[in-house]
Design a protein around this motif. Structure first.
Motif, PDB file in Angstrom:
ATOM      1  N   ARG A 115       0.694  -1.505  -0.238  1.00 35.21           N
ATOM      2  CA  ARG A 115      -0.037   0.139  -0.021  1.00 35.21           C
ATOM      3  C   ARG A 115       0.865   1.255   0.073  1.00 35.21           C
ATOM      4  O   ARG A 115       0.375   2.245  -0.465  1.00 35.21           O
ATOM      5  N   ARG A 116       1.988   1.193   0.555  1.00 41.96           N
ATOM      6  CA  ARG A 116       2.851   2.354   0.708  1.00 41.96           C
ATOM      7  C   ARG A 116       3.415   2.555  -0.814  1.00 41.96           C
ATOM      8  O   ARG A 116       3.506   3.941  -1.121  1.00 41.96           O
ATOM      9  N   LEU A 117       3.742   1.650  -1.658  1.00 39.74           N
ATOM     10  CA  LEU A 117       4.172   1.796  -3.016  1.00 39.74           C
ATOM     11  C   LEU A 117       2.944   2.305  -4.072  1.00 39.74           C
ATOM     12  O   LEU A 117       3.298   3.195  -4.854  1.00 39.74           O
ATOM     13  N   ARG A 118       1.669   1.931  -3.487  1.00 42.92           N
ATOM     14  CA  ARG A 118       0.613   2.366  -4.294  1.00 42.92           C
ATOM     15  C   ARG A 118       0.387   3.920  -4.112  1.00 42.92           C
ATOM     16  O   ARG A 118      -0.073   4.320  -5.124  1.00 42.92           O
ATOM     17  N   ARG A 119       0.792   4.368  -2.978  1.00 42.24           N
ATOM     18  CA  ARG A 119       0.545   5.835  -2.865  1.00 42.24           C
ATOM     19  C   ARG A 119       1.793   6.897  -3.047  1.00 42.24           C
ATOM     20  O   ARG A 119       1.919   7.990  -2.829  1.00 42.24           O
ATOM     21  N   LEU A 120       2.704   6.267  -3.953  1.00 43.11           N
ATOM     22  CA  LEU A 120       3.979   7.252  -4.285  1.00 43.11           C
ATOM     23  C   LEU A 120       3.542   8.463  -4.955  1.00 43.11           C
ATOM     24  O   LEU A 120       2.760   8.365  -5.883  1.00 43.11           O
ATOM     25  N   PRO A 121       4.283   9.676  -4.567  1.00 43.99           N
ATOM     26  CA  PRO A 121       3.823  10.748  -5.059  1.00 43.99           C
ATOM     27  C   PRO A 121       4.232  10.990  -6.706  1.00 43.99           C
ATOM     28  O   PRO A 121       3.733  11.766  -7.525  1.00 43.99           O
ATOM     29  N   VAL A 122       5.546  10.320  -7.036  1.00 46.60           N
ATOM     30  CA  VAL A 122       5.806  10.293  -8.391  1.00 46.60           C
ATOM     31  C   VAL A 122       6.178   8.846  -9.071  1.00 46.60           C
ATOM     32  O   VAL A 122       6.836   8.076  -8.295  1.00 46.60           O
ATOM     33  N   THR A 123       5.574   8.481 -10.055  1.00 51.19           N
ATOM     34  CA  THR A 123       5.789   7.259 -10.786  1.00 51.19           C
ATOM     35  C   THR A 123       5.980   7.592 -12.163  1.00 51.19           C
ATOM     36  O   THR A 123       4.923   8.269 -12.784  1.00 51.19           O
ATOM     37  N   VAL A 124       6.950   6.863 -12.549  1.00 51.67           N
ATOM     38  CA  VAL A 124       7.391   7.076 -14.214  1.00 51.67           C
ATOM     39  C   VAL A 124       7.465   5.685 -14.777  1.00 51.67           C
ATOM     40  O   VAL A 124       7.976   4.735 -14.268  1.00 51.67           O
ATOM     41  N   THR A 125       6.947   5.640 -15.908  1.00 49.66           N
ATOM     42  CA  THR A 125       6.971   4.245 -16.870  1.00 49.66           C
ATOM     43  C   THR A 125       7.797   4.313 -17.976  1.00 49.66           C
ATOM     44  O   THR A 125       7.794   5.677 -18.840  1.00 49.66           O
ATOM     45  N   THR A 126       8.463   3.453 -18.361  1.00 46.45           N
ATOM     46  CA  THR A 126       9.254   3.464 -19.562  1.00 46.45           C
ATOM     47  C   THR A 126       8.259   3.113 -20.882  1.00 46.45           C
ATOM     48  O   THR A 126       8.704   3.227 -22.099  1.00 46.45           O
ATOM     49  N   GLY A 127       6.800   2.768 -20.429  1.00 42.20           N
ATOM     50  CA  GLY A 127       5.928   2.586 -21.608  1.00 42.20           C
ATOM     51  C   GLY A 127       4.893   3.372 -21.563  1.00 42.20           C
ATOM     52  O   GLY A 127       4.939   4.744 -21.540  1.00 42.20           O
ATOM     53  N   ALA A 128       3.585   2.747 -21.836  1.00 40.50           N
ATOM     54  CA  ALA A 128       2.503   3.600 -21.916  1.00 40.50           C
ATOM     55  C   ALA A 128       2.175   4.197 -20.563  1.00 40.50           C
ATOM     56  O   ALA A 128       2.299   3.891 -19.531  1.00 40.50           O
ATOM     57  N   ALA A 129       1.749   5.633 -20.792  1.00 41.94           N
ATOM     58  CA  ALA A 129       1.748   6.643 -19.599  1.00 41.94           C
ATOM     59  C   ALA A 129       0.591   6.069 -18.785  1.00 41.94           C
ATOM     60  O   ALA A 129       0.647   6.506 -17.500  1.00 41.94           O
ATOM     61  N   TRP A 130      -0.316   5.346 -19.125  1.00 43.04           N
ATOM     62  CA  TRP A 130      -1.555   5.160 -18.213  1.00 43.04           C
ATOM     63  C   TRP A 130      -1.093   4.164 -16.925  1.00 43.04           C
ATOM     64  O   TRP A 130      -1.849   3.781 -16.030  1.00 43.04           O
ATOM     65  N   THR A 131       0.029   3.404 -17.066  1.00 43.80           N
ATOM     66  CA  THR A 131       0.625   2.567 -15.897  1.00 43.80           C
ATOM     67  C   THR A 131       1.218   3.320 -15.011  1.00 43.80           C
ATOM     68  O   THR A 131       1.678   2.581 -14.023  1.00 43.80           O
ATOM     69  N   ALA A 132       1.322   4.749 -14.989  1.00 41.36           N
ATOM     70  CA  ALA A 132       2.148   5.373 -13.997  1.00 41.36           C
ATOM     71  C   ALA A 132       1.573   6.978 -14.137  1.00 41.36           C
ATOM     72  O   ALA A 132       0.876   7.288 -15.385  1.00 41.36           O
ATOM     73  N   LYS A 133       1.910   7.898 -13.523  1.00 39.91           N
ATOM     74  CA  LYS A 133       1.463   9.277 -13.575  1.00 39.91           C
ATOM     75  C   LYS A 133       2.209   9.898 -14.308  1.00 39.91           C
ATOM     76  O   LYS A 133       1.848  10.945 -14.961  1.00 39.91           O
ATOM     77  N   HIS A 134       3.401   9.584 -14.916  1.00 36.53           N
ATOM     78  CA  HIS A 134       4.333  10.164 -15.727  1.00 36.53           C
ATOM     79  C   HIS A 134       4.781   9.049 -16.798  1.00 36.53           C
ATOM     80  O   HIS A 134       5.248   7.984 -16.444  1.00 36.53           O
ATOM     81  N   SER A 135       5.374   9.634 -18.149  1.00 37.05           N
ATOM     82  CA  SER A 135       5.922   8.630 -18.969  1.00 37.05           C
ATOM     83  C   SER A 135       7.472   9.288 -19.098  1.00 37.05           C
ATOM     84  O   SER A 135       7.695  10.466 -19.046  1.00 37.05           O
ATOM     85  N   LEU A 136       8.439   8.118 -19.083  1.00 32.51           N
ATOM     86  CA  LEU A 136       9.791   8.649 -19.435  1.00 32.51           C
ATOM     87  C   LEU A 136      10.100   9.462 -20.601  1.00 32.51           C
ATOM     88  O   LEU A 136      10.781  10.313 -20.641  1.00 32.51           O
ATOM     89  N   ALA A 137       9.237   9.119 -21.558  1.00 29.41           N
ATOM     90  CA  ALA A 137       9.582   9.910 -22.968  1.00 29.41           C
ATOM     91  C   ALA A 137       9.244  11.512 -22.501  1.00 29.41           C
ATOM     92  O   ALA A 137       9.716  12.307 -23.278  1.00 29.41           O
ATOM     93  N   ARG A 138       7.952  11.569 -21.820  1.00 27.34           N
ATOM     94  CA  ARG A 138       7.585  13.043 -21.316  1.00 27.34           C
ATOM     95  C   ARG A 138       8.757  13.875 -20.849  1.00 27.34           C
ATOM     96  O   ARG A 138       8.852  14.939 -20.953  1.00 27.34           O
ATOM     97  N   LEU A 139       9.138  13.095 -19.777  1.00 29.47           N
ATOM     98  CA  LEU A 139      10.372  13.600 -18.850  1.00 29.47           C
ATOM     99  C   LEU A 139      11.528  13.926 -19.782  1.00 29.47           C
ATOM    100  O   LEU A 139      12.121  15.127 -19.508  1.00 29.47           O
TER     101      LEU A 139
END
Length: 544
Positions: A115-139
C-alpha cells in the motif's frame, strides 16, 4: 564531486562515440543530453536532492539515462535484485521509503503488493503513460536547464538491496566517494584501451566504461537467467559490434566456450561465482588469444583481488587461489565465528575470515544497524572493516587462498572443517561428479555431523561405488566425514549466477529426508565385502 561528472568529462572528450549499444545505439553526447533532460523532468515532478528513487529498468540505454539523470539531480537510485520473489521485492522497495518509482510497465504492477508503494507521489513508466503518473518519454522531452548537483564524498548515490532471504533488507549504501574510488581501482586493475568495445552483464562495469569513454554492448540475454544464455546469439552479437573484451559471470563464459566457433577476444574477465580448474582449461582451449582473468570481491568491496587463468593453474596449495590483493585494499584475518565481538588480529598465517578496508569498501547499510553490527568492525582508529564472510589464508607470497565460507564451516568435535577443501578432495576431478557439498548437521555429541553430498552425472558407476571412491579420497586427505549422500538431483544453487551451492537450502533438504547415504562403517563393510556395497546402500535408503 558528483560521480556523474566523470561521465560528463568522457562525453566532452568523445561526444560522437557510441556509449551504449543495446539493440539501438546511443552516443556519449546523446546519452548526456538525455540524462540532463530526465533530471530536469524529475525536478519538475518534485524530486529533490536526497530523495530515494526506485529504479526498476533492465540493463539498457534507458537504464543509464535514468540512472545518471537521478544522480545528476542529487537523488539516490535504489536497486532491488529482480531474481527475488515479487512480494519480497515490493517489500524491499517499500523499506527504502522512496519518493519515486521509475520502471517498466510490468514493474509497476509490483507496487500493488504494498500500500505504501501504491501511494507514491511520483511514478514514471518507460512504456504507456496509463501505467504511471508520468512517462519517461515526456520527462526526456523537458527543455529545462539543470546544473549537476554538487555532492560530497559521503553523500549516498546508490542503494543496492541484494538479500534473497527473509527479514530486514540489507542494502549496500554506495556513496559518491565510494563509486569514484571504485572507478579508480577498476580502471587501474582491469585497464581498457580507447579502441576496446566491452560486452558486460555487470551494471557496475558498464558505469565504469561510461566514465572511461569506452563503448559498452548490453548482451541480448535475460540477466535473471544468465545460466540459460544462448551462446551462439552472444557470439553473433560480439562479432557484429566488434567486441574485444567480455566481463560476465562464469556461466555465460561457459556458454560462449561451448559455441561451435567461439569469438576471438582480447580479454575475458569473470567473477561473482566459483571457477574450477577444469573450466579454466576449457576456456583456454576455446579462447587461445584471450587473457582470462578471475576477479574476487563482493557487493560491498569490488574488486578485492584477481588472478589470471595461467597464474591460477600454476599454483599448488589447499583451496582456491584468489591472487594478490589490490594495492588499495587493506586486509586482516579474524577467527571464524558467525558473530564477531573481538578485535582485529595482527597475524595472517592461519585460516580465518577475511576482513577488508579501503576507499572502495562499503562502510554501511541503509537503515540497518543490525547488518552493520554483524558485518562491520570498527578498529581503535575508527576505521571500518568489512567482513567478507569468506575463509582462507595467505601464502608466503601474499596470495589469498579461499577455503570456504563462515556459514559453510562445519564444527565437528571441536575441529573446524572447511567446505571447499573437503569438496575439492571429494570431487578430485572425478568426471562422474558434477558437484560436491559439505553440510553440517546438528549433533548432540559432535556439535555437527559432517555430511558430504555428491551430485553425480547420469552415466558412470553405481551410487554406492561412487560413494566408496569419495570416502577413499577423503580418508587419504585426512578429512573426517559422518555420511556420504549421492544424488542425481541438482543441488540447490544461488538464484543470481546459478553456480554457488545454497548450503542452507541443502541442509533443509537433508533434514527433510533428502537421502540417508553411507556412513564410514557402511563404507568399511563394503570394502571388506562382508556385504555388497549396492545392498548396503539400498538398505539405508537410496538418495533421490
Amino acid at each position: 564531486m558528483n560521480v556523474v561528472e566523470l561521465f560528463d568529462r568522457a562525453a566532452s572528450r568523445v561526444p560522437a562515440k557510441p556509449a551504449l549499444i543495446a539493440g539501438k545505439s546511443i552516443t556519449f553526447s546523446e546519452l548526456q543530453s538525455r540524462s540532463r533532460r530526465i533530471a530536469s523532468g524529475l525536478r519538475d515532478t518534485g524530486i529533490e536532492p536526497g530523495d530515494r528513487v526506485i529504479v526498476m529498468v533492465p540493463m539498457s540505454t534507458e537504464l543509464y539515462a535514468v540512472l545518471m539523470g537521478v544522480l545528476r539531480l542529487g537523488a539516490v537510485a535504489v536497486f532491488v535484485d529482480p531474481w527475488i520473489g515479487a512480494r519480497q521485492l515490493a517489500a524491499f522497495s517499500a523499506y527504502a521509503e522512496p519518493k519515486a518509482w521509475i520502471g517498466t510497465p510490468k514493474s509497476h504492477a509490483l507496487r500493488l503488493f504494498d500500500r505504501r508503494l501504491r501511494r507514491l507521489p511520483v511514478t514514471v513508466t518507460t512504456g504507456a503513460a496509463w501505467t504511471a503518473k508520468h512517462s519517461l518519454a515526456r520527462l526526456a522531452a523537458s527543455n529545462g536547464e539543470i546544473a549537476t548537483w554538487s555532492a560530497s564524498v559521503d553523500d549516498p548515490a546508490l542503494i543496492t538491496f541484494t538479500s534473497g532471504s527473509s527479514g530486514t533488507p540489507k542494502g549496500a549504501d554506495r556513496t559518491h566517494g565510494f563509486l569514484a574510488a571504485q572507478h579508480r581501482v577498476l580502471s587501474r586493475t582491469f585497464p581498457l584501451i580507447d579502441d576496446d568495445v566491452e560486452l558486460t552483464t555487470f551494471p557496475v562495469f558498464a558505469l565504469n566504461n561510461l566514465a572511461l569513454g569506452i563503448t559498452t554492448v548490453v548482451p541480448t540475454i535475460d540477466l535473471r537467467r544468465v545460466h540459460r544464455a544462448d551462446g551462439e546469439a552472444l557470439r553473433d552479437q560480439i562479432e557484429t559490434h566488434g567486441v574485444t573484451t567480455v566481463t560476465t559471470s562464469p556461466s555465460v563464459v561457459d556458454r560462449l566456450a561451448a559455441c561451435s566457433l567461439p569469438p576471438r577476444l582480447r580479454r575475458l574477465l569473470t567473477g561473482g561465482a566459483p571457477v574450477s580448474d577444469a573450466q579454466l582449461r576449457r576456456w583456454q582451449r576455446a579462447f587461445p588469444e584471450a587473457e582470462i582473468v578471475i576477479a574476487y570481491g563482493s557487493t560491498e568491496a569490488e574488486p578485492v583481488a584477481h588472478i589470471t587463468a595461467e597464474q591460477r593453474l600454476e599454483q599448488t596449495g589447499q583451496g582456491t587461489c584468489a591472487g594478490r590483493l589490490a594495492p588499495e585494499i587493506d586486509a586482516r584475518l579474524i577467527p571464524i565465528h558467525e558473530s564477531v565481538d573481538t578485535d582485529l588480529l595482527p597475524g595472517e598465517r592461519y585460516i580465518g575470515e577475511l576482513v577488508v578496508a579501503g576507499e572502495h569498501v562499503c562502510r554501511g547499510y541503509f537503515r540497518n544497524p543490525e547488518a552493520v553490527a554483524k558485518n562491520k568492525i570498527v578498529d581503535e582508529d575508527g576505521r571500518i572493516w568489512h567482513r567478507l564472510g569468506d575463509t582462507g589464508y595467505f601464502d608466503d607470497d601474499g596470495r589469498f587462498w579461499l577455503v570456504g565460507r563462515v556459514h559453510s564451516t562445519v564444527v565437528r568435535d571441536g575441529e573446524l572443517l572447511h567446505a571447499q577443501l573437503i569438496e575439492q578432495a571429494a570431487k578430485n576431478n572425478d568426471p562422474h561428479i558434477r558437484r560436491a557439498a559439505l553440510v553440517g548437521m546438528q549433533d548432540s555429541l559432535l556439535d555437527e555431523r559432517a555430511v558430504v553430498v555428491i551430485e553425480r552425472t547420469v552415466d558412470g558407476p553405481r551410487d554406492a561405488s561412487l560413494a566408496v571412491g569419495v570416502a577413499a579420497r577423503l580418508d587419504t586427505a585426512g578429512f573426517p566425514f559422518d555420511r556420504i549422500v549421492v544424488t542425481r538431483r541438482e543441488l540447490p544453487l544461488d538464484p543470481r549466477h546459478r553456480s554457488k551451492i545454497d548450503y542452507r537450502q541443502l541442509r533443509s533438504r537433508l533434514m527433510g529426508g533428502f537421502g540417508r547415504g553411507l556412513t564410514p562403517c557402511d563404507i568399511q563393510r563394503a570394502r571388506e565385502r562382508r556385504v555388497p556395497a549396492l545392498r548396503v546402500f539400498r538398505s539405508l535408503g537410496k538418495a533421490s
